[in-house]
Design an enzyme around this catalytic site. Structure first.
Site, PDB file in Angstrom:
ATOM      1  N   ALA A 258       0.855  -1.198   0.000  1.00  0.00           N
ATOM      2  CA  ALA A 258       0.000   0.000   0.000  1.00  0.00           C
ATOM      3  C   ALA A 258       0.882   1.236   0.000  1.00  0.00           C
ATOM      4  O   ALA A 258       0.628   2.204   0.710  1.00  0.00           O
ATOM      5  CB  ALA A 258      -0.913  -0.015   1.227  1.00  0.00           C
ATOM      6  N   GLY A 259       1.933   1.205  -0.819  1.00  0.00           N
ATOM      7  CA  GLY A 259       2.808   2.368  -0.952  1.00  0.00           C
ATOM      8  C   GLY A 259       2.326   3.253  -2.086  1.00  0.00           C
ATOM      9  O   GLY A 259       1.133   3.247  -2.430  1.00  0.00           O
ATOM     10  N   SER A 260       3.252   3.998  -2.694  1.00  0.00           N
ATOM     11  CA  SER A 260       2.858   4.999  -3.690  1.00  0.00           C
ATOM     12  C   SER A 260       2.214   4.357  -4.921  1.00  0.00           C
ATOM     13  O   SER A 260       1.059   4.644  -5.252  1.00  0.00           O
ATOM     14  CB  SER A 260       4.084   5.811  -4.108  1.00  0.00           C
TER      15      SER A 260
ATOM     16  N   GLY B 231       1.424   1.136  -5.568  1.00  0.00           N
ATOM     17  CA  GLY B 231       0.373   0.162  -5.248  1.00  0.00           C
ATOM     18  C   GLY B 231      -0.940   0.875  -4.982  1.00  0.00           C
ATOM     19  O   GLY B 231      -2.003   0.467  -5.471  1.00  0.00           O
TER      20      GLY B 231
ATOM     21  N   ASN C 213      11.344  -1.150 -10.259  1.00  0.00           N
ATOM     22  CA  ASN C 213      12.301  -0.447 -11.114  1.00  0.00           C
ATOM     23  C   ASN C 213      13.614  -1.236 -11.140  1.00  0.00           C
ATOM     24  O   ASN C 213      13.873  -2.049 -10.266  1.00  0.00           O
ATOM     25  CB  ASN C 213      12.541   0.948 -10.518  1.00  0.00           C
TER      26      ASN C 213
ATOM     27  N   LYS D 271      15.515   2.339 -19.000  1.00  0.00           N
ATOM     28  CA  LYS D 271      15.218   3.115 -17.786  1.00  0.00           C
ATOM     29  C   LYS D 271      16.356   2.961 -16.778  1.00  0.00           C
ATOM     30  O   LYS D 271      16.760   3.927 -16.124  1.00  0.00           O
ATOM     31  CB  LYS D 271      13.874   2.635 -17.204  1.00  0.00           C
TER      32      LYS D 271
ATOM     33  N   ASN E 289      18.541   5.986 -15.245  1.00  0.00           N
ATOM     34  CA  ASN E 289      18.662   6.159 -13.798  1.00  0.00           C
ATOM     35  C   ASN E 289      20.119   6.089 -13.336  1.00  0.00           C
ATOM     36  O   ASN E 289      20.517   6.816 -12.424  1.00  0.00           O
ATOM     37  CB  ASN E 289      17.828   5.108 -13.050  1.00  0.00           C
TER      38      ASN E 289
ATOM     39  N   ASN F 101      20.762   9.524 -11.532  1.00  0.00           N
ATOM     40  CA  ASN F 101      20.436   9.528 -10.101  1.00  0.00           C
ATOM     41  C   ASN F 101      21.646   9.541  -9.163  1.00  0.00           C
ATOM     42  O   ASN F 101      21.703  10.378  -8.249  1.00  0.00           O
ATOM     43  CB  ASN F 101      19.502   8.348  -9.773  1.00  0.00           C
TER      44      ASN F 101
ATOM     45  N   ASN G 237      18.255  17.526 -10.774  1.00  0.00           N
ATOM     46  CA  ASN G 237      18.675  16.921 -12.051  1.00  0.00           C
ATOM     47  C   ASN G 237      19.369  17.945 -12.939  1.00  0.00           C
ATOM     48  O   ASN G 237      20.385  17.653 -13.574  1.00  0.00           O
ATOM     49  CB  ASN G 237      17.469  16.320 -12.773  1.00  0.00           C
TER      50      ASN G 237
HETATM   51  P1  NAD Z   1       6.774   2.524  -1.635  1.00  0.00           P
HETATM   52  O1  NAD Z   1       7.907   2.354  -0.675  1.00  0.00           O
HETATM   53  O2  NAD Z   1       5.973   3.787  -1.617  1.00  0.00           O
HETATM   54  O3  NAD Z   1       5.740   1.329  -1.463  1.00  0.00           O
HETATM   55  C1  NAD Z   1       6.127   0.008  -1.275  1.00  0.00           C
HETATM   56  C2  NAD Z   1       5.159  -0.592  -0.250  1.00  0.00           C
HETATM   57  O4  NAD Z   1       5.343  -2.001  -0.209  1.00  0.00           O
HETATM   58  C3  NAD Z   1       5.381  -0.072   1.177  1.00  0.00           C
HETATM   59  O5  NAD Z   1       4.147   0.386   1.692  1.00  0.00           O
HETATM   60  C4  NAD Z   1       5.864  -1.302   1.926  1.00  0.00           C
HETATM   61  O6  NAD Z   1       5.486  -1.323   3.290  1.00  0.00           O
HETATM   62  C5  NAD Z   1       5.163  -2.392   1.138  1.00  0.00           C
HETATM   63  N1  NAD Z   1       5.717  -3.738   1.345  1.00  0.00           N
HETATM   64  C6  NAD Z   1       7.003  -4.153   1.272  1.00  0.00           C
HETATM   65  N2  NAD Z   1       7.095  -5.454   1.537  1.00  0.00           N
HETATM   66  C7  NAD Z   1       5.826  -5.884   1.791  1.00  0.00           C
HETATM   67  C8  NAD Z   1       5.256  -7.136   2.145  1.00  0.00           C
HETATM   68  N3  NAD Z   1       6.013  -8.230   2.308  1.00  0.00           N
HETATM   69  N4  NAD Z   1       3.913  -7.213   2.324  1.00  0.00           N
HETATM   70  C9  NAD Z   1       3.132  -6.119   2.185  1.00  0.00           C
HETATM   71  N5  NAD Z   1       3.612  -4.899   1.853  1.00  0.00           N
HETATM   72  C10 NAD Z   1       4.943  -4.798   1.664  1.00  0.00           C
HETATM   73  O7  NAD Z   1       7.392   2.280  -3.078  1.00  0.00           O
HETATM   74  P2  NAD Z   1       6.889   2.854  -4.487  1.00  0.00           P
HETATM   75  O8  NAD Z   1       7.359   4.251  -4.634  1.00  0.00           O
HETATM   76  O9  NAD Z   1       5.450   2.548  -4.670  1.00  0.00           O
HETATM   77  O10 NAD Z   1       7.769   1.981  -5.480  1.00  0.00           O
HETATM   78  C11 NAD Z   1       7.467   0.634  -5.820  1.00  0.00           C
HETATM   79  C12 NAD Z   1       8.327   0.302  -7.041  1.00  0.00           C
HETATM   80  O11 NAD Z   1       7.867   1.094  -8.130  1.00  0.00           O
HETATM   81  C13 NAD Z   1       9.811   0.647  -6.846  1.00  0.00           C
HETATM   82  O12 NAD Z   1      10.622  -0.296  -7.468  1.00  0.00           O
HETATM   83  C14 NAD Z   1       9.950   2.013  -7.529  1.00  0.00           C
HETATM   84  O13 NAD Z   1      11.254   2.275  -7.999  1.00  0.00           O
HETATM   85  C15 NAD Z   1       8.960   1.851  -8.678  1.00  0.00           C
HETATM   86  N6  NAD Z   1       8.441   3.125  -9.181  1.00  0.00           N
HETATM   87  C16 NAD Z   1       7.900   4.048  -8.339  1.00  0.00           C
HETATM   88  C17 NAD Z   1       7.394   5.241  -8.850  1.00  0.00           C
HETATM   89  C18 NAD Z   1       6.773   6.288  -7.960  1.00  0.00           C
HETATM   90  O14 NAD Z   1       6.440   7.372  -8.461  1.00  0.00           O
HETATM   91  N7  NAD Z   1       6.579   6.055  -6.683  1.00  0.00           N
HETATM   92  C19 NAD Z   1       7.446   5.466 -10.245  1.00  0.00           C
HETATM   93  C20 NAD Z   1       7.992   4.491 -11.071  1.00  0.00           C
HETATM   94  C21 NAD Z   1       8.494   3.316 -10.535  1.00  0.00           C
HETATM   95  O1  KPL Z   2      13.341   8.278 -13.225  1.00  0.00           O
HETATM   96  C1  KPL Z   2      13.959   9.201 -12.740  1.00  0.00           C
HETATM   97  C2  KPL Z   2      14.193   9.178 -11.289  1.00  0.00           C
HETATM   98  O2  KPL Z   2      14.370  10.221 -10.657  1.00  0.00           O
HETATM   99  O3  KPL Z   2      14.210   8.053 -10.749  1.00  0.00           O
HETATM  100  C3  KPL Z   2      14.497  10.292 -13.651  1.00  0.00           C
HETATM  101  C4  KPL Z   2      13.680  11.532 -13.514  1.00  0.00           C
HETATM  102  C5  KPL Z   2      14.409   9.818 -15.107  1.00  0.00           C
HETATM  103  C6  KPL Z   2      15.924  10.562 -13.369  1.00  0.00           C
HETATM  104  O4  KPL Z   2      16.712   9.437 -13.590  1.00  0.00           O
END
Ligand code: NAD
Ligand code: KPL
Length: 303
Positions: free
Chosen positions: A8-10, A12, A103, A182, A186, A190, A200
């Site tokens: 239930a993170g971002s 999800g 990612n 990607k 990154n 990053n 950036n």
């Molecule tokens: P986040 O940390 O916000 O959410 C992850 C969630 O998973 C957390 O709430 C954590 O408690 C939960 N979790 C972990 N293990 C668990 C388990 N065993 N059971 C239940 N819940 C569990 O992460 P996010 O930002 O949503 O990122 C998730 C993936 O998506 C990452 O690899 C990130 O790089 C990628 N991503 C994120 C974004 C973004 O904008 N947030 C964009 C593109 C890609």
């Molecule tokens: O995806 C990105 C990040 O911040 O993780 C960008 C904006 C492309 C920089 O690598």
């Protein structure tokens, strides 16, 4: 078919709320009983879009709940993916599908090895979301999600449900090229933003460092059979730096907030792949060493 969403993170929460809003059956899998109790107390997940918050009372459960899981969206960080998937193994039906939102690269193979009977669908997303409270997500950036199984042109019929939910997506039989591209972007951006403590756009002051990394990354992509992902890499990195000049990279934000990074699945994966190919990547290796030292000095994991 129920969408089980683990995490239930971002991302999800962003998927769960949009699928639920479209009237599709969704169940959220929380980490443990205390998190589930906190979720129930919150009364559901809130999605903030254009400054407006709306709450969705999506049913929640833990991995220990009994019902079979047929379609799972794994929405945790790359370093949690293998263990999280393993906790659900006993509940997966024989023809289960798992969408992997992580990612970078490396976690997907680890999940597939743990769950050999499941059909793993890889995903790469440019959507942006962050949490501004417990069980509350802000949709910060429209983007696109590519989903696919390498070499498989036929998209599953349920992609229509993403359409219904307004989740911009494309099925791709070359999903590995998307993930590698990607990863390369990154890796080129990053870590340098962390080490130079800048947005950036600040990387415009370090053109030689960026160029050297892009050159090594492009060579690595070609050596790994990903020539299309190497095409025009440097130019795209420069474009992204300019287009996101005012933003802090996701890794920068993680380090600033004292959160674990996904370094092992980005730079770490690139360096390991280079070693397997017996390819010298001195700039990438030096970058990994500098970043690891930087993270260790702040008490953050280097893997
Ligand atoms: P986040 O940390 O916000 O959410 C992850 C969630 O998973 C957390 O709430 C954590 O408690 C939960 N979790 C972990 N293990 C668990 C388990 N065993 N059971 C239940 N819940 C569990 O992460 P996010 O930002 O949503 O990122 C998730 C993936 O998506 C990452 O690899 C990130 O790089 C990628 N991503 C994120 C974004 C973004 O904008 N947030 C964009 C593109 C890609
Ligand atoms: O995806 C990105 C990040 O911040 O993780 C960008 C904006 C492309 C920089 O690598």
């Amino acid at each position: 078919m129920t969408w089980h969403i683990l995490g239930a993170g971002s991302l999800g929460s962003l998927w769960a709320t949009r699928l639920a809003r479209a009237g599709l059956p969704v169940r959220l899998i929380l980490r443990d009983a205390p998190r589930l109790a906190a979720y129930h107390a919150a009364g559901g997940l809130s999605l903030v879009e254009n400054g407006q918050a709306r709450r969705y009372p999506i049913p929640g459960e833990t991995a220990a709940a009994g019902a079979p899981v047929q379609r799972l969206l794994l929405a945790c960080k790359a370093y949690d993916a293998e263990e999280a998937a393993a906790t659900l193994a006993p509940r997966l039906s024989p023809d289960a599908e798992i969408i992997l939102l992580q990612n970078g690269l490396g976690s997907q193979d680890a999940v597939a090895a743990r769950l050999p009977r499941a059909r793993c669908i890889l995903a790469s997303s440019t959507e942006g979301a962050f949490r501004d409270g417990d069980f509350r997500v802000v949709f910060a950036g429209q983007g696109h999600t590519w989903l696919g199984i390498e070499g498989q042109a036929q998209a599953p019929a349920w992609l229509g449900e993403l359409e219904q939910a307004g989740i911009a997506h494309t099925w791709s039989a070359e999903i590995l090229a998307k993930l590698w591209r990607k990863l390369a972007l990154n890796c080129a951006i990053n870590p340098l933003t962390v080490l130079h403590d800048c947005r950036n756009g600040g990387l415009a002051a370090w053109p030689d460092e960026v160029a050297a990394l892009c050159q090594e990354l492009a060579t690595l992509l070609r050596a790994c059979g990903q020539a299309s992902a190497a095409e025009g890499l440097h130019a795209e990195v420069q474009r992204v730096i300019a287009a996101t000049a005012a933003n802090y990279s996701s890794m920068y934000q993680d380090v600033a907030a004292g959160r674990r990074t996904e370094i092992a699945y980005l730079l770490g994966h690139a360096c390991q792949a280079a070693a397997r190919q017996q390819l010298a990547v001195p700039h990438l290796q030096a970058l990994q060493q500098r970043l690891s030292a930087h993270l260790a000095a702040r008490g953050l994991p280097v893997t």
